[in-house]
Design a protein around this motif. Sequence first.
Motif, PDB file in Angstrom:
ATOM      1  N   VAL A 188      -0.482 -11.409 -12.541  1.00  0.00           N
ATOM      2  CA  VAL A 188       0.052 -10.871 -11.287  1.00  0.00           C
ATOM      3  C   VAL A 188      -0.772 -11.394 -10.112  1.00  0.00           C
ATOM      4  CG1 VAL A 188       0.501  -8.755  -9.981  1.00  0.00           C
ATOM      5  CG2 VAL A 188       0.870  -8.800 -12.455  1.00  0.00           C
ATOM      6  N   TRP A 195      -2.399 -10.502  -7.236  1.00  0.00           N
ATOM      7  CA  TRP A 195      -2.839  -9.264  -6.607  1.00  0.00           C
ATOM      8  C   TRP A 195      -3.170  -9.462  -5.124  1.00  0.00           C
ATOM      9  CZ3 TRP A 195      -1.483  -5.218  -9.152  1.00  0.00           C
ATOM     10  CH2 TRP A 195      -1.419  -5.262 -10.551  1.00  0.00           C
ATOM     11  N   THR A 246       1.183  -6.559  -0.158  1.00  0.00           N
ATOM     12  CA  THR A 246       2.072  -5.403  -0.329  1.00  0.00           C
ATOM     13  C   THR A 246       1.245  -4.211  -0.766  1.00  0.00           C
ATOM     14  OG1 THR A 246       4.149  -4.680  -1.353  1.00  0.00           O
ATOM     15  CG2 THR A 246       2.593  -5.843  -2.769  1.00  0.00           C
ATOM     16  N   ALA A 250       0.865  -0.230  -2.735  1.00  0.00           N
ATOM     17  CA  ALA A 250       1.203   0.353  -4.036  1.00  0.00           C
ATOM     18  C   ALA A 250       2.624   0.924  -4.048  1.00  0.00           C
ATOM     19  CB  ALA A 250       0.191   1.436  -4.391  1.00  0.00           C
ATOM     20  N   ASP A 265       5.252   0.004  -2.317  1.00  0.00           N
ATOM     21  CA  ASP A 265       6.259  -1.063  -2.362  1.00  0.00           C
ATOM     22  C   ASP A 265       6.374  -1.668  -3.759  1.00  0.00           C
ATOM     23  OD1 ASP A 265       6.990  -0.802   0.270  1.00  0.00           O
ATOM     24  OD2 ASP A 265       5.577  -2.308   1.005  1.00  0.00           O
ATOM     25  N   VAL A 266       5.242  -1.780  -4.466  1.00  0.00           N
ATOM     26  CA  VAL A 266       5.276  -2.296  -5.839  1.00  0.00           C
ATOM     27  C   VAL A 266       6.116  -1.372  -6.712  1.00  0.00           C
ATOM     28  CG1 VAL A 266       3.904  -2.748  -7.908  1.00  0.00           C
ATOM     29  CG2 VAL A 266       3.087  -3.537  -5.684  1.00  0.00           C
ATOM     30  N   MET A 314       9.826  -1.616  -6.220  1.00  0.00           N
ATOM     31  CA  MET A 314      10.440  -2.771  -6.880  1.00  0.00           C
ATOM     32  C   MET A 314      11.090  -2.360  -8.197  1.00  0.00           C
ATOM     33  SD  MET A 314       7.577  -5.733  -6.251  1.00  0.00           S
ATOM     34  CE  MET A 314       6.995  -6.132  -4.599  1.00  0.00           C
ATOM     35  N   ILE A 341      -2.555  -3.589  -2.689  1.00  0.00           N
ATOM     36  CA  ILE A 341      -2.866  -3.687  -4.119  1.00  0.00           C
ATOM     37  C   ILE A 341      -4.131  -4.503  -4.365  1.00  0.00           C
ATOM     38  CG2 ILE A 341      -0.517  -3.319  -4.933  1.00  0.00           C
ATOM     39  CD1 ILE A 341      -0.239  -6.357  -5.228  1.00  0.00           C
ATOM     40  N   GLN A 398      -4.793  -0.743 -10.382  1.00  0.00           N
ATOM     41  CA  GLN A 398      -3.681  -1.696 -10.377  1.00  0.00           C
ATOM     42  C   GLN A 398      -2.771  -1.484 -11.586  1.00  0.00           C
ATOM     43  OE1 GLN A 398      -5.868  -5.366 -10.229  1.00  0.00           O
ATOM     44  NE2 GLN A 398      -5.938  -5.415  -7.984  1.00  0.00           N
ATOM     45  N   PHE A 453       1.316  -0.370 -11.856  1.00  0.00           N
ATOM     46  CA  PHE A 453       2.359  -1.016 -12.653  1.00  0.00           C
ATOM     47  C   PHE A 453       2.981  -0.052 -13.651  1.00  0.00           C
ATOM     48  CE2 PHE A 453       3.319  -5.558 -12.264  1.00  0.00           C
ATOM     49  CZ  PHE A 453       2.657  -5.791 -11.069  1.00  0.00           C
ATOM     50  N   ARG A 486       5.475   1.701 -11.597  1.00  0.00           N
ATOM     51  CA  ARG A 486       6.658   0.856 -11.412  1.00  0.00           C
ATOM     52  C   ARG A 486       7.554   0.916 -12.654  1.00  0.00           C
ATOM     53  NH1 ARG A 486       7.012  -5.683 -10.940  1.00  0.00           N
ATOM     54  NH2 ARG A 486       6.565  -5.426 -13.171  1.00  0.00           N
TER      55      ARG A 486
END
Length: 249
Positions: A83, A85, A89, A91, A93-94, A97, A134, A142, A146, A149
């Motif tokens: 990824v 990093w 962007t 957290a 916005d991640v 996604m 991030i 991190q 994810f 997400r």
Amino acid sequence: MNALTIQNLSVTYDKQYALEDVNFSIPEGSLTGIIGPNGAGKSTLIKAILRLIPTISGEVTVYGKPYKKQRSLVGYVPQRSEVDWDFPTNALDVVLMGRYGHIGWIKRPNKKEVQYALDCLKKVGMEEFADRQISQLSGGQQQRVFLARALAQDAQVYFMDEPFVGVDAATERAIIKLMQEWKEQGKTVLVVHHDLQTVKDYFDHCLLLNKKPIECGPTSDVFTMDNLQRTYGGSISFLGNNQVMMQGG
């Protein structure tokens, strides 16, 4: 019902097989550890299933239908090392996604979707970092983003590529808790995993892989000395109390 079925899947790099004629099925509602030595094709397998890399043959079905038609049912947590990093962007916005499969890539998330993403961050203990870039998060933080997400994707089948690598104990516990919750909800989780000591604790299903499947089935049946030695060669031994030792890396 099988959540995932792989038939005759092959991948080559530089005219050498990375995966050769792979066939296996994974039952719905299972936690499956993908186990094998370095270079065995574990991460390649996930990427081939998800069509992130080209294959030379093979068919992937999710709940009996081609993967292309079932893509919205599948979630993915990649290796952290893959990824970018430094991408500018935060957290939140991640995590948002992960909602694009539900709202589309063109529409902007509404308040309901934003709140859904915030709830996912809260579930992994990261709600206070929603506005944090991030790149400013620790490795464990991190990974939790994810995980959030993945939660936001609300998938039925999840693929996780080495999620425990380089994370702190609290994040590892968060990952395990999330996997168990998914299982209780009838979801199916496949995890590339390296720590042989924890396989029996974390997974009820196991795929032993070394470019080809060695065995696939319930962990209690598959995770044996004979099968591990077939998978790793002579570089492995049991020390008693289900302790496994690698010899020579």
